[in-house]
Structures are given as structure tokens and as C-alpha cells.
Design an enzyme around this catalytic site. Structure first.
Site: not given
Length: 576
Positions: A454, A459
Site C-alpha cells: 500500500e 492522508e
């Protein structure tokens, strides 16, 4: 993002178009079996005595025939390449720009201080020069002493051929790929996914072999590979799990029964160990005699390089993007207000989230164009009957109390390597969690996270919109143990006040993250392998955009959280 207690990100991948190396000439017939054809200098660190303008040394080893290194306009200049380890250098190819060297030397060194000349000329011709040389060293240098023009020295490319052949990691050929393995014991249960001997020889750094917890967490422990025929072993690469060997031997055998040590240590370091060895045999074994932990022995990779054997050709590794990269995919989100995301590029990903999130992702009902060149992803406070979520901290209800948007390119666009960027304006409010990230494409075919890899590009938590995060997750480092860093804007500005561009430059060497063109985090593949565990990101990924509500990391919403809340995306672009 965080699925199954971990931060998770879904990224799409489309196989990268292979880029040609600077062509090296075919070696003389008598040397064909010795001198490899691959460019050992490509992508390696390069430095120079001087640089003219933007034409840096790295341009000579980037594999792009349209970029170059140029020096200042004076004699006695040099350019040097670090091959990473000592190698037997057998060829050099120089592609000169018009500003070439009339007199120069090719030199090798193991310490970049003491140099040995392997080629010298005072009658350089410029153009393309293919030189046969013989020397050993970690560093290769072109030392130019007389210019042919009034300008400096300028090279489109500086390529190096070695006798280590075409396989990364050293050795003439990767002999162990796909060959049958055996072990003292092995584990395959819910705690160790398919941890059989074959997983150490599949050249998949996300899978591993481990000894059995019921019979194998004792000394000694071993794993071996049958190379199919007698081979001359030159190098062994071990990528250890934290359950590594403090004391072990590398052994060879003609028959899998009678073993001869060719390497021995009582001070194993774990992580990645590249061992120079010399031995002959059909079978090769790691024989551990002292564990470094209370657990057993475990290897992500056990690679054997040499000549002979019965090698199975390994899949070709992807090529790096061009430099500068070229736009290969984009969505500018142009279109009429109220239009839905382009189904040829994005597919909705409806359903509930992970990580104790409170939203239900709808089938594009919460994602639309605004008519001004933006995608609007909207989180709303509205219940979704029939869909269960974790209990809402405010109401206690297990019916999903919020809707939002999540979409990805998994079915439309997957790729390996490139510059990936999005220009985004995030919302502000407790419990909001906007993200732009990528996930390994094999997640869509059933391989469980975190074995896919990932790559989180951005974020931000709505409760702290002054801080952004970029992170990678792999089996050896994930969730709270993922490798990444927080970063902030100049003057501590608020990310929710304006659009910002989040970029990941992803290559075979690692990932460089940037914010508005400013580097904020560099992840070096080699360093990660030496200090944290295997790098598992050299395969197709796909992109994901989403706006989550609630969850373990951002925490719950409260009475101050504004609804609806909007995440605006100006564009998403991929360059290769």
C-alpha cells in the site's frame, strides 16, 4: 487508509512500458559468455567535478537518450558512477554530445580515492564510443583532460557492462527462481500465509518461508533449494524476517545429503544480507544453528546466483519511467455540473469501510463534477438502512449514519512506477479522513492485505488539518509500524484553506514524496531492505480517492463537524 486494523490504501497498476537502455555493443565473440549486456550504471548514483546549469551527472545514467550531463568550460573534469559493490568491469559505452573529450581516461576504484586506469586515449573521436576494458571496482570514472571544443564536456549517456551479467543482485544468473525447495519444517496457518519453502524462491518479496511453531522453533533449522544441475555458486542473497539466524552456514551438496560449508557466520545481522561465496553443487542450503529470537527461522527471499544449474528464467523486472516523465493518464474533471466521474477511468467502490469507520460509500451518489473543473466527494449525515456500521459514538446506532464516496482505477488503469499526483482541497472537521492512495493490484484478485503493498500519497485528519501524512505498508511494516512521515505547510498554514498538490515519484529505487513541488519524504528501497524489511512495491498498483468518516485513527465526529463536508479534487495525473 486502515483496513483490518491497519492503514490500507488501494492503488491501481498498469504494466509499465519498458524503456530501452542505452545500447551497449555486442561483446567480442570470445568474451560473449563472460561480459553481460545489461547497463550496470543505469540509475546508479552519479557525481561530477562540475555541472553546467541543469545538466547534472545523474542525467548520464537515467536511461533517457534525451538528457545529458555537461561540465563547466574547462579541462580536467570528471564524472563518476557508484555501482553499489565491487564488480568486474568489462565494457564502457560513451554517447557524447558535440562537446566531447579529445583526451580522457576510464578508471575504476573500490574507495573513490585510489584509481586504476583501464583505458586511456588522446585521440577521442566523440560520437558513440564502445570501449572494451578490464578492471575491478565499485566506482567507474571518466576523467577528461583535454576538450575538443571551446565548451566543456557533455555526455548523453555513460553505460557500464560487467561480468556479473544481466541479473540484479550480482552473480551471472539467478539460479534459484522457481526451483523446488525443502526445509526442516514450514508454517502455513492464519499467522503465516502460505509460508512454505517455495515462497523463498519465488522472487516475491511479500511472501516468505518460516519454520513451524509446533516443531521448528528450535535449533538447528534449515531451508534448501535444488538447482536442477551442478552449478558454480558466486553469490547468495538472504532477506530475513525478524526471525533470523544469528549463526548459520551456506552449504552446497551434489546430492542433497552430503553438505559442504562455503560460508559461515556467528554474527548474522538479519534484514538483507548479500554474501559473496564460492562453491560447486546442485543443492544449496541455509543451515541455521542459533536463532536470534525465541521464534524460528524465516526468510522472505533466498536467492542463489552463479553459472550452470538449470535456471528457470525469472519474469523481467519493470523499467523505470523516462526522465523527464511523460503524461500517460489524467483526469481533469472537466464537465457539466452534476456529472458523474468518468466510468472509463473510475469505478465506485460502494460498501462500508474498515477501521471502525462510520460511513457507507454509495455508488457515486456522493461524487459529482462541479462544472468548474473539480470532482466533489461529499460526506453527508444520512442514515443507510440495512447497512451495518460500528456503533455511532453519538447515537449508539449500528445503522450507518453517514454516506460518502470512494472510487478507484482498479478495473481501468493499473501501472508500475511513475509520477503520481493529485491537486486536492480537503475538508475540516472532527472525524473526517480524506485520502489519495494506491494499492497493489493483486488485492483485487484475493491476495490479503498487507501482502499487496500500500502506497499512501496523502492522508489528512479533519481534526488536524495542519498535518498531512505519506506512508507505505508491507508485511514487515504496516499499520502503526508503516514507514512514513508527517509534514506541514510553510508558516503552519491550514490544508483546508486551499488546493495543494500531493506527488509520489515512484521508481525501482524507491519513492520520493512531494508537496507543492517540495520534497517532504524520501524512501530508499535499499535502505528499507537493510533496516526494516522487504520492499514489495515493484508491481502494478491502482489509485484510490476517498473521504472516510470516523474510525480508529481520526476518531468520531461531534456536534462541530460540518455536514455536508466536501473533498475537492482538481486533477489526478500519472507520468511515466
Amino acid at each position: 487508509m486502515r483496513p483490518l486494523f491497519r492503514r490500507l490504501g488501494l492503488l491501481v497498476a498498469v504494466a509499465a512500458t519498458l524503456l530501452s537502455l542505452t545500447a551497449l555493443p555486442d561483446p567480442p565473440a570470445h568474451a560473449a559468455a563472460v561480459c553481460g549486456s545489461a547497463d550496470a550504471a543505469r540509475g546508479r548514483p552519479a557525481t561530477a567535478s562540475s555541472t553546467e546549469g541543469p545538466f547534472g551527472a545523474q542525467n548520464a545514467v537515467d536511461g533517457d537518450p534525451g538528457t545529458r550531463w555537461s561540465s563547466e568550460f574547462s579541462d580536467a573534469q570528471w564524472i563518476r558512477i557508484d555501482l553499489g559493490s565491487s564488480k568486474n568491469v568489462c565494457g564502457v559505452a560513451l554517447a557524447w554530445e558535440a562537446a566531447y573529450a579529445k583526451a580522457f581516461r576510464i578508471q575504476v576504484s573500490n574507495d573513490a580515492a585510489t584509481w586504476t586506469t583501464v583505458h586511456e586515449t588522446t585521440t577521442g573521436t566523440g560520437g558513440t564510443q564502445d570501449l572494451t576494458v578490464t578492471g575491478t571496482g565499485r566506482y567507474v570514472r571518466l576523467a577528461a583532460t583535454q576538450r575538443a571544443t571551446g565548451y566543456g564536456y557533455s555526455l548523453w549517456s555513460f553505460a557500464v557492462r560487467t561480468t556479473e551479467g544481466d541479473q540484479p543482485g550480482g552473480g551471472d544468473t539467478l539460479l534459484s527462481y522457481g526451483r523446488p525447495g525443502a526445509a526442516s519444517s514450514s508454517q502455513a496457518d492464519s499467522n503465516c500465509w502460505e509460508c512454505t519453502p517455495a515462497r523463498a524462491f519465488d522472487r516475491d518479496p511479500a511472501s516468505r518461508w518460516a519454520t513451524s511453531p509446533t516443531t521448528g522453533w528450535t535449533d538447528p533449522g534449515w531451508i534448501s533449494v535444488d538447482l536442477g544441475a551442478t552449478a558454480q555458486i558466486h553469490k547468495v542473497v538472504l532477506q530475513w524476517d525478524p526471525a533470523y539466524a544469528k549463526s548459520f552456514q551456506i552449504q552446497v551438496s551434489p546430492n542433497g545429503t552430503d553438505w559442504t560449508p562455503i560460508y559461515s557466520t556467528t554474527a548474522g545481522t538479519g534484514f538483507k544480507q548479500t554474501l559473496t561465496v564460492s562453491g560447486t553443487g546442485r543443492h544449496v542450503r541455509m543451515f541455521g544453528t542459533e536463532r536470534a529470537t525465541a521464534y524460528g527461522y524465516s526468510l522472505w527471499e533466498f536467492q542463489v546466483y552463479g553459472t550452470g544449474g538449470a535456471p528457470i528464467p525469472a519474469p523481467q523486472l519493470p523499467a523505470d519511467p523516462a526522465n523527464p516523465p511523460r503524461l500517460v493518464w489524467s483526469d481533469e474533471f472537466d464537465g457539466a455540473a452534476g456529472g458523474r466521474p468518468d466510468p472509463a477511468k473510475w469505478r465506485a467502490d460502494p460498501g462500508t469501510g474498515q477501521n471502525a469507520e462510520l460511513q457507507y460509500y454509495t455508488d457515486h451518489r456522493n461524487a459529482a463534477l462541479d462544472g468548474a473543473g473539480h470532482l466533489v466527494m461529499e460526506a453527508r449525515k444520512e442514515a443507510t438502512p440495512g447497512q451495518g456500521c460500528p456503533p455511532d459514538p453519538l447515537t449508539g446506532s449500528t445503522t450507518c449514519q453517514y454516506t460518502s464516496a470512494r472510487m478507484n482505477t482498479g478495473a481501468t488503469f493499473q501501472f508500475t512506477y511513475g509520477r503520481v499526483e493529485a491537486r486536492v482541497k480537503v475538508p475540516k472537521g472532527n472525524g473526517l479522513w480524506p485520502a489519495f492512495w494506491m494499492m497493489g493490484g493483486d488485492f483485487l484478485t484475493g491476495r490479503p492485505w498487507p501482502y499487496n503493498g500500500e502506497i499512501d500519497i496523502m492522508e489528512i485528519l479533519g481534526k488536524d488539518v495542519k498535518t498531512a501524512y505519506s506512508t507505505v505498508h508491507a508485511p514487515a511494516y504496516n499499520g502503526a509500524g508503516g514507514i512514513g512521515a508527517p509534514y506541514r505547510l510553510p508558516q503552519d498554514a491550514d490544508f483546508s484553506d486551499d488546493f495543494h498538490t500531493f506527488t509520489a515519484d515512484w521508481t525501482s529505487k524507491g519513492i520520493v514524496y512531494s508537496l507543492d513541488g517540495r520534497t517532504v519524504l524520501t524512501l530508499d528501497k535499499e535502505q528499507v531492505e537493510q533496516t526494516r524489511g522487504p520492499w514489495i512495491f515493484d508491481h502494478p498498483h491502482y489509485m484510490i480517492l476517498n473521504l472516510a468518516v470516523g474510525g480508529d485513527w481520526p476518531g468520531p465526529t461531534d456536534s462541530t463537524t460540518p455536514f455536508p463536508s466536501k473533498m475537492l479534487v482538481d486533477y489526478v495525473r500519472v507520468y511515466q
